[in-house]
Design an enzyme around this catalytic site. Structure first.
Site, mmCIF file in Angstrom:
data_model
loop_
_atom_site.group_PDB
_atom_site.id
_atom_site.type_symbol
_atom_site.label_atom_id
_atom_site.label_comp_id
_atom_site.label_asym_id
_atom_site.label_seq_id
_atom_site.Cartn_x
_atom_site.Cartn_y
_atom_site.Cartn_z
ATOM 1 N N ASP A 69 0.872 -1.169 0.000
ATOM 2 C CA ASP A 69 0.000 0.000 0.000
ATOM 3 C C ASP A 69 0.915 1.226 0.000
ATOM 4 O O ASP A 69 2.099 1.128 0.350
ATOM 5 C CB ASP A 69 -0.886 -0.025 1.248
ATOM 6 C CG ASP A 69 -1.664 1.257 1.430
ATOM 7 O OD1 ASP A 69 -2.435 1.604 0.523
ATOM 8 O OD2 ASP A 69 -1.483 1.921 2.477
ATOM 9 N N ASP B 267 -0.279 5.232 0.630
ATOM 10 C CA ASP B 267 -0.622 6.244 1.633
ATOM 11 C C ASP B 267 -0.645 5.632 3.032
ATOM 12 O O ASP B 267 -1.415 4.719 3.305
ATOM 13 C CB ASP B 267 -1.995 6.855 1.324
ATOM 14 C CG ASP B 267 -2.003 7.655 0.041
ATOM 15 O OD1 ASP B 267 -1.288 8.665 -0.004
ATOM 16 O OD2 ASP B 267 -2.711 7.268 -0.898
ATOM 17 N N ASP C 227 -1.575 -0.348 6.077
ATOM 18 C CA ASP C 227 -1.776 0.324 7.366
ATOM 19 C C ASP C 227 -3.234 0.448 7.757
ATOM 20 O O ASP C 227 -3.539 0.972 8.824
ATOM 21 C CB ASP C 227 -1.188 1.743 7.300
ATOM 22 C CG ASP C 227 -2.034 2.661 6.420
ATOM 23 O OD1 ASP C 227 -2.625 3.618 6.935
ATOM 24 O OD2 ASP C 227 -2.112 2.402 5.202
#
Length: 325
Positions: free
Chosen positions: A15, A17, A210
């Site tokens: 991922d 961001d 996250d």
């Protein structure tokens, strides 16, 4: 590095961001860790729910932050949304775009006709994040959706990590249209498994992210192992309380965890921490706080008990450090 977590996989799906960067600020250790993955001969993929940038723009951003990247390695929710549109619509069909010019260009590249105003000819609405999305854009989409147009949301992330903190994400704008139309969109990006399945191909892949409700949930839906990092949205408290569909297999502070032994990162009991189960999870022992969190998650997920308490100063300090006291 033969026992490192990354050694057990053919590809690592990152991922972006909150995992690799916060807006224009790279997360410490990310360039070195991605380079270490490449040095092991492991394939690198960048899988992002952010539909505001084209793959070329994503590559330019990553390179500007000191990471090597190629266009073929980038998989975005905009690409997934356009794939959904291509499967649902005839060539040349009009698609009302709520999002960036790059999203409109992707629609056009798929043989569809991007427009910005509602009309009887609009067959679908595609909605992706753009800092320029405004009430007028939502109003046009509202009219088209109420008239029966197919509604495809690139993603439904409520927030977007940035160097300044969490900002409204595409999901917040989707929520406004959901309220205005009483309609549910087709969601193309994470947590739907399409992005991960496309990026993983036939390889044994590890997802790193996250966010529980997108990165981890998407990986679980795709049947992939996942390392949850605490550099973005997820917190120790939210991981402890994660529902079954959002539970990672491994947990680390940040991307550098990929180079640590897999057994150290796996959710499960730890010899340095004793946890007594009951109406409350009672913690005794002394050791690394993240080891305690991995052990607590195993106990909480098994028992559905998420209230914790400490016995002893070391356990109390560890819980305080995790924000669980």
């Amino acid at each position: 590095m033969s026992d490192a977590l990354l050694a057990g996989y053919d590809a690592v799906l990152f991922d972006l961001d909150g995992t690799v960067y916060h807006g224009a600020q790279v997360i410490e250790g990310a360039p070195e860790t991605v380079a270490a993955v490449r040095s092991q001969g492991t394939a690198v993929r960048f899988v992002t729910n952010n539909a505001s940038k084209s793959p070329e723009d994503v590559v330019a951003h990553l390179r500007g932050l000191g990471l090597s990247a190629e266009v073929a390695e980038v998989h975005t929710s905009a690409q997934a949304a356009v794939a959904v549109l291509g499967e649902s619509l005839a060539k040349g069909a009009e698609v009302l775009v709520v999002g960036t010019a790059s999203l409109a260009n992707a629609v056009a590249a798929a043989g569809l006709t991007p427009v910005r105003r509602a009309s009887a000819a609009v067959a679908a609405v595609v909605q992706g994040h753009s800092p320029d999305n405004a009430w007028a854009d939502l109003a046009e989409a509202c009219l088209a959706i109420r008239a029966g147009a197919l509604w495809v949301a690139c993603n439904v992330d409520a927030t977007l990590p940035s160097e300044r903190g969490l900002l409204p994400g595409n999901g917040s704008m989707v929520a406004a249209l959901r309220t205005a139309t009483d309609t549910e969109p087709v969601v193309a990006g994470k947590p739907q498994p399409l992005l991960f399945e496309t990026a993983a191909r036939s390889e044994r892949a590890l997802v790193v992210g996250d966010r529980l409700d997108t990165d981890i949930a998407g990986a679980v839906a795709a049947g992939l192992d996942v390392l949850c990092v605490l550099t973005g949205v997820a917190t120790p408290a939210s991981v402890l309380r994660a529902v079954p569909a959002e539970r990672p297999t491994h947990l680390g502070a940040d991307l550098t965890a990929l180079t640590l032994p897999a057994d150290e990162l796996r959710i499960g009991p730890r010899p340095s921490w004793e946890i007594s189960e009951g109406n409350v999870l009672t913690v005794r022992g002394e050791g690394a706080p993240l080891d305690l969190l991995r052990a607590l998650c195993a106990a909480a997920w098994r028992t559905e008990v998420t209230t914790v308490r400490a016995e002893g100063d070391a356990a109390g300090a560890a819980l305080t450090g995790l924000g669980l006291a």
